[in-house]
Design a protein around this motif. Structure first.
Motif, PDB file in Angstrom:
ATOM      1  N   GLY A  72     -11.008  64.819  11.537  1.00 56.33           N
ATOM      2  CA  GLY A  72     -11.663  64.478  12.788  1.00 56.33           C
ATOM      3  C   GLY A  72     -11.906  62.999  13.006  1.00 56.33           C
ATOM      4  O   GLY A  72     -12.497  62.620  14.019  1.00 56.33           O
ATOM      5  N   LYS A  73     -11.454  62.162  12.106  1.00 56.00           N
ATOM      6  CA  LYS A  73     -11.638  60.711  12.224  1.00 56.00           C
ATOM      7  C   LYS A  73     -10.284  60.027  12.459  1.00 56.00           C
ATOM      8  O   LYS A  73      -9.267  60.459  11.924  1.00 56.00           O
ATOM      9  CB  LYS A  73     -12.311  60.140  10.974  1.00 56.00           C
ATOM     10  CG  LYS A  73     -13.677  60.726  10.689  1.00 56.00           C
ATOM     11  CD  LYS A  73     -14.280  60.141   9.422  1.00 56.00           C
ATOM     12  CE  LYS A  73     -15.671  60.671   9.173  1.00 56.00           C
ATOM     13  NZ  LYS A  73     -15.682  62.129   8.891  1.00 56.00           N
ATOM     14  N   GLY A  74     -10.306  58.962  13.242  1.00 54.55           N
ATOM     15  CA  GLY A  74      -9.076  58.244  13.560  1.00 54.55           C
ATOM     16  C   GLY A  74      -8.495  57.527  12.356  1.00 54.55           C
ATOM     17  O   GLY A  74      -9.235  56.996  11.521  1.00 54.55           O
ATOM     18  N   ASP A  75      -7.175  57.505  12.256  1.00 52.93           N
ATOM     19  CA  ASP A  75      -6.469  56.895  11.132  1.00 52.93           C
ATOM     20  C   ASP A  75      -5.500  55.828  11.624  1.00 52.93           C
ATOM     21  O   ASP A  75      -5.193  55.729  12.819  1.00 52.93           O
ATOM     22  CB  ASP A  75      -5.705  57.961  10.349  1.00 52.93           C
ATOM     23  CG  ASP A  75      -6.595  59.103   9.885  1.00 52.93           C
ATOM     24  OD1 ASP A  75      -7.686  58.814   9.365  1.00 52.93           O
ATOM     25  OD2 ASP A  75      -6.202  60.271  10.067  1.00 52.93           O
ATOM     26  N   LEU A  76      -4.984  55.034  10.677  1.00 51.24           N
ATOM     27  CA  LEU A  76      -3.987  54.005  10.954  1.00 51.24           C
ATOM     28  C   LEU A  76      -2.787  54.180  10.051  1.00 51.24           C
ATOM     29  O   LEU A  76      -2.906  54.675   8.924  1.00 51.24           O
ATOM     30  CB  LEU A  76      -4.558  52.605  10.692  1.00 51.24           C
ATOM     31  CG  LEU A  76      -5.679  52.059  11.561  1.00 51.24           C
ATOM     32  CD1 LEU A  76      -6.142  50.723  10.994  1.00 51.24           C
ATOM     33  CD2 LEU A  76      -5.216  51.892  12.999  1.00 51.24           C
ATOM     34  N   VAL A  77      -1.619  53.732  10.520  1.00 54.04           N
ATOM     35  CA  VAL A  77      -0.464  53.535   9.645  1.00 54.04           C
ATOM     36  C   VAL A  77       0.007  52.094   9.816  1.00 54.04           C
ATOM     37  O   VAL A  77      -0.156  51.499  10.891  1.00 54.04           O
ATOM     38  CB  VAL A  77       0.690  54.513   9.940  1.00 54.04           C
ATOM     39  CG1 VAL A  77       0.275  55.939   9.650  1.00 54.04           C
ATOM     40  CG2 VAL A  77       1.192  54.384  11.366  1.00 54.04           C
ATOM     41  N   ALA A  78       0.551  51.524   8.749  1.00 56.54           N
ATOM     42  CA  ALA A  78       1.014  50.140   8.769  1.00 56.54           C
ATOM     43  C   ALA A  78       2.303  50.031   7.980  1.00 56.54           C
ATOM     44  O   ALA A  78       2.417  50.593   6.885  1.00 56.54           O
ATOM     45  CB  ALA A  78      -0.051  49.212   8.192  1.00 56.54           C
TER      46      ALA A  78
ATOM     47  N   TYR B 230      -3.829  54.519   6.257  1.00 59.79           N
ATOM     48  CA  TYR B 230      -5.236  54.172   6.089  1.00 59.79           C
ATOM     49  C   TYR B 230      -6.053  55.248   6.793  1.00 59.79           C
ATOM     50  O   TYR B 230      -6.089  55.301   8.022  1.00 59.79           O
ATOM     51  CB  TYR B 230      -5.543  52.808   6.702  1.00 59.79           C
ATOM     52  CG  TYR B 230      -5.013  51.622   5.934  1.00 59.79           C
ATOM     53  CD1 TYR B 230      -5.810  50.949   5.014  1.00 59.79           C
ATOM     54  CD2 TYR B 230      -3.720  51.158   6.139  1.00 59.79           C
ATOM     55  CE1 TYR B 230      -5.334  49.844   4.316  1.00 59.79           C
ATOM     56  CE2 TYR B 230      -3.231  50.057   5.449  1.00 59.79           C
ATOM     57  CZ  TYR B 230      -4.044  49.402   4.536  1.00 59.79           C
ATOM     58  OH  TYR B 230      -3.566  48.305   3.843  1.00 59.79           O
ATOM     59  N   THR B 231      -6.676  56.130   6.038  1.00 63.95           N
ATOM     60  CA  THR B 231      -7.482  57.177   6.658  1.00 63.95           C
ATOM     61  C   THR B 231      -8.814  56.594   7.117  1.00 63.95           C
ATOM     62  O   THR B 231      -9.424  55.766   6.437  1.00 63.95           O
ATOM     63  CB  THR B 231      -7.737  58.344   5.687  1.00 63.95           C
ATOM     64  OG1 THR B 231      -8.345  57.840   4.495  1.00 63.95           O
ATOM     65  CG2 THR B 231      -6.434  59.039   5.341  1.00 63.95           C
TER      66      THR B 231
ATOM     67  N   ARG C  83      -5.542  52.349   1.088  1.00 63.69           N
ATOM     68  CA  ARG C  83      -4.262  52.825   1.600  1.00 63.69           C
ATOM     69  C   ARG C  83      -3.545  53.738   0.602  1.00 63.69           C
ATOM     70  O   ARG C  83      -3.720  53.617  -0.612  1.00 63.69           O
ATOM     71  CB  ARG C  83      -3.352  51.649   1.944  1.00 63.69           C
ATOM     72  CG  ARG C  83      -2.832  50.879   0.749  1.00 63.69           C
ATOM     73  CD  ARG C  83      -1.922  49.717   1.167  1.00 63.69           C
ATOM     74  NE  ARG C  83      -1.265  49.124   0.013  1.00 63.69           N
ATOM     75  CZ  ARG C  83      -0.362  48.138   0.077  1.00 63.69           C
ATOM     76  NH1 ARG C  83      -0.036  47.621   1.248  1.00 63.69           N
ATOM     77  NH2 ARG C  83       0.207  47.670  -1.020  1.00 63.69           N
ATOM     78  N   THR C  84      -2.729  54.642   1.154  1.00 59.91           N
ATOM     79  CA  THR C  84      -1.834  55.474   0.355  1.00 59.91           C
ATOM     80  C   THR C  84      -0.430  55.383   0.943  1.00 59.91           C
ATOM     81  O   THR C  84      -0.265  55.227   2.158  1.00 59.91           O
ATOM     82  CB  THR C  84      -2.293  56.938   0.325  1.00 59.91           C
ATOM     83  OG1 THR C  84      -2.370  57.442   1.665  1.00 59.91           O
ATOM     84  CG2 THR C  84      -3.655  57.069  -0.337  1.00 59.91           C
TER      85      THR C  84
END
Length: 284
Positions: free
Chosen positions: A188-194, A204-205, A217-218
């Motif tokens: 339910g929380k916004g995430d990022l990818v890079a 990046y959760t 990061r994973t």
């Protein structure tokens, strides 16, 4: 556009109807009431801005593919960034942020009200991302990276204006692309990818904590240097999970459908555009 097979469930059909509403709002500047299901991803569809300053909109078909484009607006040659934003957590865009070549940033609401200038001096940033509800509040937020690689979070007030910036990271100059617009791991929380310079994509959760908004990061996978653009367009296949689109040098467009699983956040790619997508210098 190429089609992706799959039957539309009742839930997907309802979300497709909502996406059609969103598409209508993009073109008319009107607003409408729509209650999205909790945990659903943004229903923004996909828009592109070409080198002549013309913008176009693609409505999701409901199976991951896109309908034929429709003209959106003209005269955007001085626009450096466009980010649509949902200010009330109903998954429908309420307006958009636009950054011009002078470094001024404006908010344009979908209710035909006058544009708001919300900042200046934003030319210091080389990347802006409309991240959705990233800092834990209802309003959509903005993430900005400067030329030193420092990352700042601007929390949205819900009316298009933003707070003073919060420094939330450094060393992000290792990334060539940053994308984020929704939940990738189902919490339910916004995430990022890079994507880094070697072509590795990282997840990046989100934490929901504005002072420390993402976890360590994973690694998602390598080989992402085959693309010259990646963009998180929200939910394109109407399954309630945010997706990613990627464009290669041939002008082909691919969809990576979100899984909701942080260990493997995307399904294998599927082509949704066979050519011509290099005409766009920005996706939004």
């Amino acid at each position: 556009m190429a089609k992706i097979s799959g039957r539309r469930t009742g839930r997907a059909a309802a979300r497709l109807a909502a996406a059609a509403i969103a598409a209508a709002l993009v073109g008319t500047g009107a607003s409408a009431a729509f209650a999205a299901e909790p945990g659903d991803a943004p229903l923004f569809g996909l828009a592109g801005l070409d080198g002549s300053g013309n913008s176009y909109y693609y409505t999701p078909s409901g199976d991951g593919s896109l309908e034929t484009r429709v003209p959106l607006d003209t005269g955007w040659k001085d626009v450096k960034f466009v980010g649509r934003v949902d200010n009330n957590a109903d998954n429908i865009a309420d307006g958009r942020w636009q950054l011009d070549t002078k470094g001024d940033i404006y908010y344009y609401a979908n209710d035909n009200s006058a544009a708001k200038k919300i900042g200046y001096g934003w030319g210091m940033y080389n990347t802006l991302v409309s991240t959705g509800q990233f800092g834990g509040a209802e309003g959509g937020d903005l993430l900005a990276r400067d030329t030193k690689g420092d990352v700042y979070l601007y929390l949205g007030y819900g009316d298009g204006t933003v707070t003073k910036r919060l420094k939330v990271g450094y060393g992000w100059d290792i990334y060539t692309d940053i994308a984020g617009n929704g939940d990738l791991n189902g919490d339910g929380k916004g995430d990022l990818v890079a994507r880094d310079k070697s072509g590795v994509l990282w997840l990046y959760t989100g934490t929901g904590n504005q002072k420390d908004p993402y976890a360590k990061r994973t690694k998602i996978g390598s080989g992402w240097n085959q693309y010259n653009a990646i963009f998180a367009a929200g939910d394109l296949n109407m399954d309630g999970t945010t997706d990613l689109v990627a464009r290669n040098a041939k002008g082909e467009l691919y969809l990576y459908q979100g899984t909701g699983n942080a260990a493997a956040p995307y399904k294998p790619k599927a082509i949704i555009g066979t050519s011509g997508w290099n005409t766009y210098r920005l996706f939004f």
